[in-house]
Design a protein around this motif. Structure first.
Motif, PDB file in Angstrom:
ATOM      1  N   VAL A 136       1.117  -0.942  -0.152  1.00 33.95           N
ATOM      2  CA  VAL A 136      -0.324  -0.064   0.765  1.00 33.95           C
ATOM      3  C   VAL A 136       1.011   1.158   0.050  1.00 33.95           C
ATOM      4  O   VAL A 136       2.118   1.604   0.822  1.00 33.95           O
ATOM      5  N   PRO A 137       0.624   2.691  -0.610  1.00 27.78           N
ATOM      6  CA  PRO A 137       0.697   3.190  -1.163  1.00 27.78           C
ATOM      7  C   PRO A 137       1.701   4.098   0.299  1.00 27.78           C
ATOM      8  O   PRO A 137       0.436   3.905   1.469  1.00 27.78           O
ATOM      9  N   ASP A 138       2.661   4.868   0.858  1.00 28.95           N
ATOM     10  CA  ASP A 138       2.995   5.745   1.960  1.00 28.95           C
ATOM     11  C   ASP A 138       1.365   6.767   2.055  1.00 28.95           C
ATOM     12  O   ASP A 138       1.459   7.401   3.766  1.00 28.95           O
ATOM     13  N   PHE A 139       1.217   7.160   1.266  1.00 25.30           N
ATOM     14  CA  PHE A 139       0.080   8.465   1.261  1.00 25.30           C
ATOM     15  C   PHE A 139      -0.930   8.414   1.691  1.00 25.30           C
ATOM     16  O   PHE A 139      -1.852   7.225   1.234  1.00 25.30           O
ATOM     17  N   VAL A 140      -1.493   8.726   3.105  1.00 20.72           N
ATOM     18  CA  VAL A 140      -2.649   8.503   3.392  1.00 20.72           C
ATOM     19  C   VAL A 140      -4.233   9.217   3.290  1.00 20.72           C
ATOM     20  O   VAL A 140      -3.598  10.591   3.811  1.00 20.72           O
ATOM     21  N   LEU A 141      -4.453   9.283   2.441  1.00 15.84           N
ATOM     22  CA  LEU A 141      -6.044   9.893   2.291  1.00 15.84           C
ATOM     23  C   LEU A 141      -7.312  10.125   3.352  1.00 15.84           C
ATOM     24  O   LEU A 141      -8.015   9.047   3.414  1.00 15.84           O
ATOM     25  N   THR A 142      -7.204  11.318   4.173  1.00 11.60           N
ATOM     26  CA  THR A 142      -8.581  10.769   5.802  1.00 11.60           C
ATOM     27  C   THR A 142      -9.663  11.646   5.358  1.00 11.60           C
ATOM     28  O   THR A 142      -9.645  12.035   4.482  1.00 11.60           O
ATOM     29  N   ASN A 143     -10.561  11.378   6.008  1.00 12.10           N
ATOM     30  CA  ASN A 143     -11.935  11.488   5.258  1.00 12.10           C
ATOM     31  C   ASN A 143     -11.454  13.048   6.203  1.00 12.10           C
ATOM     32  O   ASN A 143     -12.687  14.043   5.173  1.00 12.10           O
TER      33      ASN A 143
ATOM     34  N   ARG B  38      -8.386   6.310   3.307  1.00 12.94           N
ATOM     35  CA  ARG B  38      -7.475   5.315   1.454  1.00 12.94           C
ATOM     36  C   ARG B  38      -6.031   5.229   1.400  1.00 12.94           C
ATOM     37  O   ARG B  38      -5.382   6.925   2.248  1.00 12.94           O
ATOM     38  N   ARG B  39      -5.862   4.636   1.022  1.00 11.39           N
ATOM     39  CA  ARG B  39      -3.766   5.272   0.552  1.00 11.39           C
ATOM     40  C   ARG B  39      -3.927   5.923  -1.055  1.00 11.39           C
ATOM     41  O   ARG B  39      -4.461   4.856  -2.166  1.00 11.39           O
ATOM     42  N   ILE B  40      -3.399   6.804  -1.095  1.00 12.86           N
ATOM     43  CA  ILE B  40      -2.998   7.284  -2.552  1.00 12.86           C
ATOM     44  C   ILE B  40      -1.394   6.622  -3.068  1.00 12.86           C
ATOM     45  O   ILE B  40      -0.940   7.360  -2.192  1.00 12.86           O
ATOM     46  N   ALA B  41      -1.349   6.388  -4.286  1.00 16.80           N
ATOM     47  CA  ALA B  41      -0.502   5.891  -5.086  1.00 16.80           C
ATOM     48  C   ALA B  41       0.109   7.107  -5.404  1.00 16.80           C
ATOM     49  O   ALA B  41      -0.300   7.808  -6.554  1.00 16.80           O
TER      50      ALA B  41
ATOM     51  N   PHE C 199     -13.198   4.979  -2.833  1.00 10.13           N
ATOM     52  CA  PHE C 199     -11.478   4.387  -3.768  1.00 10.13           C
ATOM     53  C   PHE C 199     -10.038   4.442  -3.348  1.00 10.13           C
ATOM     54  O   PHE C 199     -10.322   5.845  -2.764  1.00 10.13           O
ATOM     55  N   GLY C 200      -9.327   3.767  -2.876  1.00 11.23           N
ATOM     56  CA  GLY C 200      -8.274   3.156  -3.149  1.00 11.23           C
ATOM     57  C   GLY C 200      -7.020   2.962  -3.384  1.00 11.23           C
ATOM     58  O   GLY C 200      -7.427   2.384  -4.568  1.00 11.23           O
ATOM     59  N   ASP C 201      -5.831   3.260  -3.097  1.00 14.51           N
ATOM     60  CA  ASP C 201      -4.622   1.944  -4.377  1.00 14.51           C
ATOM     61  C   ASP C 201      -4.015   1.453  -3.383  1.00 14.51           C
ATOM     62  O   ASP C 201      -4.232   1.043  -2.420  1.00 14.51           O
ATOM     63  N   ALA C 202      -3.390   0.141  -3.897  1.00 15.15           N
ATOM     64  CA  ALA C 202      -2.717  -1.368  -3.581  1.00 15.15           C
ATOM     65  C   ALA C 202      -2.754  -2.143  -4.155  1.00 15.15           C
ATOM     66  O   ALA C 202      -3.242  -2.028  -5.421  1.00 15.15           O
ATOM     67  N   ALA C 203      -2.091  -3.016  -3.781  1.00 15.79           N
ATOM     68  CA  ALA C 203      -1.810  -4.176  -4.860  1.00 15.79           C
ATOM     69  C   ALA C 203      -2.199  -5.263  -3.909  1.00 15.79           C
ATOM     70  O   ALA C 203      -1.185  -5.583  -2.607  1.00 15.79           O
ATOM     71  N   GLY C 204      -2.210  -6.687  -3.786  1.00 14.45           N
ATOM     72  CA  GLY C 204      -1.903  -7.878  -3.667  1.00 14.45           C
ATOM     73  C   GLY C 204      -1.389  -8.732  -4.705  1.00 14.45           C
ATOM     74  O   GLY C 204      -1.605  -8.787  -5.576  1.00 14.45           O
ATOM     75  N   ALA C 205      -1.015  -9.863  -3.624  1.00 11.43           N
ATOM     76  CA  ALA C 205      -0.174 -11.338  -4.981  1.00 11.43           C
ATOM     77  C   ALA C 205      -0.911 -12.661  -3.864  1.00 11.43           C
ATOM     78  O   ALA C 205      -1.073 -12.638  -2.936  1.00 11.43           O
TER      79      ALA C 205
ATOM     80  N   PHE D  38      -8.078   1.201   4.466  1.00 13.82           N
ATOM     81  CA  PHE D  38      -7.753   1.030   2.920  1.00 13.82           C
ATOM     82  C   PHE D  38      -8.959   1.832   1.718  1.00 13.82           C
ATOM     83  O   PHE D  38      -8.614   1.542   0.928  1.00 13.82           O
ATOM     84  N   GLY D  39     -10.204   1.670   2.344  1.00 18.30           N
ATOM     85  CA  GLY D  39     -11.325   1.586   1.354  1.00 18.30           C
ATOM     86  C   GLY D  39     -11.631   0.920   0.683  1.00 18.30           C
ATOM     87  O   GLY D  39     -10.966  -0.075   0.046  1.00 18.30           O
ATOM     88  N   ASN D  40     -12.011   0.704  -0.737  1.00 19.14           N
ATOM     89  CA  ASN D  40     -12.297  -0.231  -1.428  1.00 19.14           C
ATOM     90  C   ASN D  40     -11.177   0.385  -2.270  1.00 19.14           C
ATOM     91  O   ASN D  40     -11.206   0.672  -3.232  1.00 19.14           O
ATOM     92  N   THR D  41     -10.061  -0.785  -2.844  1.00 20.13           N
ATOM     93  CA  THR D  41      -8.829  -1.116  -3.655  1.00 20.13           C
ATOM     94  C   THR D  41      -9.194  -1.824  -4.806  1.00 20.13           C
ATOM     95  O   THR D  41      -8.966  -2.927  -5.185  1.00 20.13           O
ATOM     96  N   SER D  42     -10.323  -2.216  -4.878  1.00 16.55           N
ATOM     97  CA  SER D  42     -10.660  -2.928  -6.534  1.00 16.55           C
ATOM     98  C   SER D  42     -10.607  -4.200  -5.985  1.00 16.55           C
ATOM     99  O   SER D  42     -10.587  -4.963  -5.151  1.00 16.55           O
ATOM    100  N   SER D  43      -9.971  -4.993  -6.718  1.00 15.19           N
ATOM    101  CA  SER D  43      -9.570  -6.237  -6.866  1.00 15.19           C
ATOM    102  C   SER D  43      -8.576  -6.508  -6.134  1.00 15.19           C
ATOM    103  O   SER D  43      -7.715  -7.625  -6.077  1.00 15.19           O
ATOM    104  N   ALA D  44      -7.738  -5.494  -5.812  1.00 16.23           N
ATOM    105  CA  ALA D  44      -6.576  -5.737  -4.804  1.00 16.23           C
ATOM    106  C   ALA D  44      -7.113  -6.283  -3.946  1.00 16.23           C
ATOM    107  O   ALA D  44      -6.491  -6.327  -2.272  1.00 16.23           O
TER     108      ALA D  44
END
Length: 327
Positions: A13-20, A43-46, A156-162, A282-288
């Protein structure tokens, strides 16, 4: 026939945190309104990062966790609805960055992507076409989010999972069953144009809409759809595995809205402690979202050998599905 066993996970997950509170400065909203309706607090923002960069970091961590070298990978599947380019595909970029020599493909079923990609991995392994498959789900949803639309920008937020899957002869381990489906009749409830049409000789009569490049969603119809589709997918996956709700140790759902998670808990009479949630952070990070949850759970020591986990996703298309995995 070999089974498809999950042997490692990774996330980033990216470092930048976008708060409410930050969003209160952009649109007419507030923390109480957002939390009450979605359960999301941040949520995190890339910022300045490509989708493949997030995916690569998650992939490297998953391979390390699995103890698998890049030379052992037979196939890389990347699920994303926010690719950096139409061509080359994200999977090829990640393959190159890893130094792997294998087949690669992208899958776009939006938030259901990890379910579909895992189903493909399971199919390749069970039919003998691959022994080890790397699945990566990476999303930079901030790039398609309209931060003047309070109905979507809070989600929405940004992230990756594997996840790393490998062949096993253990009949009671790995992906026991899966179910994927779609209902295109509701496609207009959640959509984004692939390439907004500006002034050009073939479409000179069309006025350019500057918001066309952003994701658009009708929240109420999507919630109604998922309230039916998600239990349907879980029911079918459990039935195919010869299991019931009583056999479930964990449900790991796509992190979209707390209301959907409540539907799952009530439908299967499960304590909320059995449904993993990180939506608030993290909010909604779609498929991640699902592999991000799975990796957090592994890091926290919540997942143990022999446990039965149901993963379920739903998203644009409208697509939905589930799989049952025994660790």
């Amino acid at each position: 026939m070999m089974n498809c066993k999950m042997i490692g996970t990774g996330s980033y997950v990216p470092d930048f945190v976008l708060t409410n509170e930050m969003l209160e400065q952009l649109v007419d909203t507030n923390d109480e309104w957002i939390v009450k309706r979605t359960g999301i607090r941040e949520r995190r923002i890339a910022k300045g990062m490509h989708t493949w960069e997030l995916g690569l970091k998650a992939a490297e961590r998953a391979l390390e966790d699995a103890g698998v070298s890049v030379d052992e990978i037979d196939l890389i599947i990347v699920s994303t609805c926010t690719p950096d380019t139409y061509s080359p595909i994200e999977a090829s970029v990640i393959q190159d960055k890893l130094g792997a020599k294998c087949a690669a493909m992208d899958v776009n079923t939006c938030c259901t992507g990890f379910i579909n990609a895992s189903d493909i991995a399971d199919s390749y392994i069970k039919c003998g076409k691959a022994k080890t498959v790397l699945v990566v789900s990476a999303e930079t949803l901030s790039r398609i989010t309209d931060y003047t639309d309070r109905g979507t920008c809070v989600l929405f937020g940004d992230a990756a999972g594997a996840a790393v899957y490998t062949a096993t002869e253990e009949a009671d381990k790995g992906i026991l069953s899966s179910y994927i489906a779609a209902d295109g009749s509701g496609a207009e409830y959640l959509y984004m144009e692939a390439l907004p049409l500006e002034e050009d000789p073939l479409h000179s009569d069309r006025t350019f809409d500057h918001t066309a490049r952003f994701l658009k969603m009708q929240g109420a119809p999507v919630v109604r759809f998922t309230a039916t589709a998600v239990p349907s997918a879980i029911d079918e996956a459990l039935s195919r595995a010869g299991l019931t709700a009583a056999d479930i140790d964990w449900v790991v759902p796509h992190q979209a809205n707390l209301r959907i998670l409540d539907v799952i808990a009530k439908k299967y009479n499960l304590p909320k402690e059995k449904i993993y949630v990180n939506l608030d952070r993290f909010g909604n990070t779609s498929s991640a979202s699902i592999p991000l949850c799975m990796d957090e759970m592994r890091q926290k020591g919540l997942l143990h050998e022999g446990q039965t986990v149901v993963c379920t996703g739903f998203g644009g298309g409208l697509t939905y599905g589930a799989f049952v995995v025994r660790l």
